[in-house]
Design a protein around this motif. Structure first.
Motif, PDB file in Angstrom:
ATOM      1  N   VAL A 180       2.911   0.917   5.561  1.00 38.71           N
ATOM      2  CA  VAL A 180       2.337   1.638   4.427  1.00 38.71           C
ATOM      3  C   VAL A 180       3.339   2.692   3.988  1.00 38.71           C
ATOM      4  CG1 VAL A 180       0.460   3.146   3.660  1.00 38.71           C
ATOM      5  CG2 VAL A 180      -0.025   1.248   5.208  1.00 38.71           C
ATOM      6  N   ARG A 181       3.639   2.712   2.710  1.00 36.48           N
ATOM      7  CA  ARG A 181       4.576   3.702   2.148  1.00 36.48           C
ATOM      8  C   ARG A 181       3.853   5.037   2.012  1.00 36.48           C
ATOM      9  NH1 ARG A 181       5.717   5.147  -3.279  1.00 36.48           N
ATOM     10  NH2 ARG A 181       7.813   5.955  -3.495  1.00 36.48           N
ATOM     11  N   SER A 236       0.570  -2.454  -6.946  1.00 44.74           N
ATOM     12  CA  SER A 236       0.479  -1.650  -5.733  1.00 44.74           C
ATOM     13  C   SER A 236      -0.955  -1.201  -5.493  1.00 44.74           C
ATOM     14  CB  SER A 236       1.369  -0.404  -5.849  1.00 44.74           C
ATOM     15  OG  SER A 236       2.708  -0.774  -5.950  1.00 44.74           O
ATOM     16  N   ASN A 237      -1.230  -0.909  -4.250  1.00 48.70           N
ATOM     17  CA  ASN A 237      -2.531  -0.380  -3.853  1.00 48.70           C
ATOM     18  C   ASN A 237      -2.333   1.079  -3.512  1.00 48.70           C
ATOM     19  OD1 ASN A 237      -3.948  -2.932  -3.951  1.00 48.70           O
ATOM     20  ND2 ASN A 237      -2.722  -3.499  -2.177  1.00 48.70           N
ATOM     21  N   HIS A 277       0.828  -1.207   0.000  1.00 49.14           N
ATOM     22  CA  HIS A 277       0.000   0.000   0.000  1.00 49.14           C
ATOM     23  C   HIS A 277       0.863   1.258   0.000  1.00 49.14           C
ATOM     24  CE1 HIS A 277      -3.972  -1.745   0.536  1.00 49.14           C
ATOM     25  NE2 HIS A 277      -3.389  -2.667   1.290  1.00 49.14           N
ATOM     26  N   THR A 278       0.425   2.249  -0.775  1.00 44.92           N
ATOM     27  CA  THR A 278       1.038   3.574  -0.780  1.00 44.92           C
ATOM     28  C   THR A 278      -0.057   4.605  -0.581  1.00 44.92           C
ATOM     29  OG1 THR A 278       2.771   2.883  -2.316  1.00 44.92           O
ATOM     30  CG2 THR A 278       2.372   5.252  -2.127  1.00 44.92           C
ATOM     31  N   SER A 282       1.011   9.381 -10.565  1.00 47.06           N
ATOM     32  CA  SER A 282       1.578   9.019  -9.271  1.00 47.06           C
ATOM     33  C   SER A 282       1.425   7.560  -8.900  1.00 47.06           C
ATOM     34  CB  SER A 282       0.921   9.855  -8.166  1.00 47.06           C
ATOM     35  OG  SER A 282       1.178  11.206  -8.386  1.00 47.06           O
ATOM     36  N   LYS A 283       0.603   6.837  -9.584  1.00 45.62           N
ATOM     37  CA  LYS A 283       0.381   5.444  -9.208  1.00 45.62           C
ATOM     38  C   LYS A 283       1.706   4.698  -9.239  1.00 45.62           C
ATOM     39  CE  LYS A 283      -4.375   5.470 -10.643  1.00 45.62           C
ATOM     40  NZ  LYS A 283      -5.368   4.924 -11.540  1.00 45.62           N
ATOM     41  N   THR A 284       1.950   3.888  -8.210  1.00 45.85           N
ATOM     42  CA  THR A 284       3.264   3.277  -8.022  1.00 45.85           C
ATOM     43  C   THR A 284       3.434   1.927  -8.700  1.00 45.85           C
ATOM     44  OG1 THR A 284       2.511   2.396  -5.907  1.00 45.85           O
ATOM     45  CG2 THR A 284       3.737   4.468  -5.862  1.00 45.85           C
TER      46      THR A 284
END
Length: 148
Positions: free
Chosen positions: A89-90, A132-133, A45-46, A126-128
């Motif tokens: 969580v990042r 990733s969530n 998760h980010t 920005s989606k990693t």
């Protein structure tokens, strides 16, 4: 005291976007990160913290009025987010919309339209990664609108 709102609560399987009713400070943002993380499960998760402004509230830049108080990379120490099952969580802090909100290519949509265009573009960029969530926190005043 601002209220944290899940703006996308009606689409629980989509990318989640959270914001505030009312003015917020860096402390509110840190608490919101903890709250959002506690509702997540699993790894990868980010939470993307969009520290900026929608351009409507005069003098509001970043999470609070003064530029030096915005939720910045250095403020990550304010939060140590963990998921409900104890996974880290990042945090990814974006210095978003802190300058002029005019755009000659979008002159027909006005400042609100320009702000939304910038926000949508920043979220998309920005989606990693596909595995990733990604969750987004709009860390500025009235980012969830005003309560009805």
């Amino acid at each position: 005291m601002p209220t944290l709102v899940n703006i996308t609560a009606a689409t629980p399987t989509g990318v989640q976007i959270w914001g505030f009713h009312g003015r917020c400070t860096v402390d509110h943002v840190a608490k919101a990160v903890e709250t959002i993380a506690a509702g997540l499960r699993g790894e990868g998760h980010t939470i993307h913290i969009m520290s900026g402004t929608h351009g409507r509230c005069k003098g509001q830049v970043g999470a609070v009025a003064k530029r030096e108080e915005k939720f910045a990379v250095e403020d990550r120490a304010l939060a140590n987010p963990k998921t409900a099952d104890g996974k880290t969580v990042r945090l990814d802090v974006h210095d978003f919309n802190t300058a002029d909100l005019s755009d000659p290519d979008l002159s027909d949509v006005g400042p609100d339209g320009v702000a939304m265009h910038k926000l949508n573009a920043e979220i998309a960029a920005s989606k990693t990664g596909a595995d990733s969530n990604n969750t987004f926190l709009l860390a500025y005043c009235c980012s969830a609108g005003t309560p009805s």
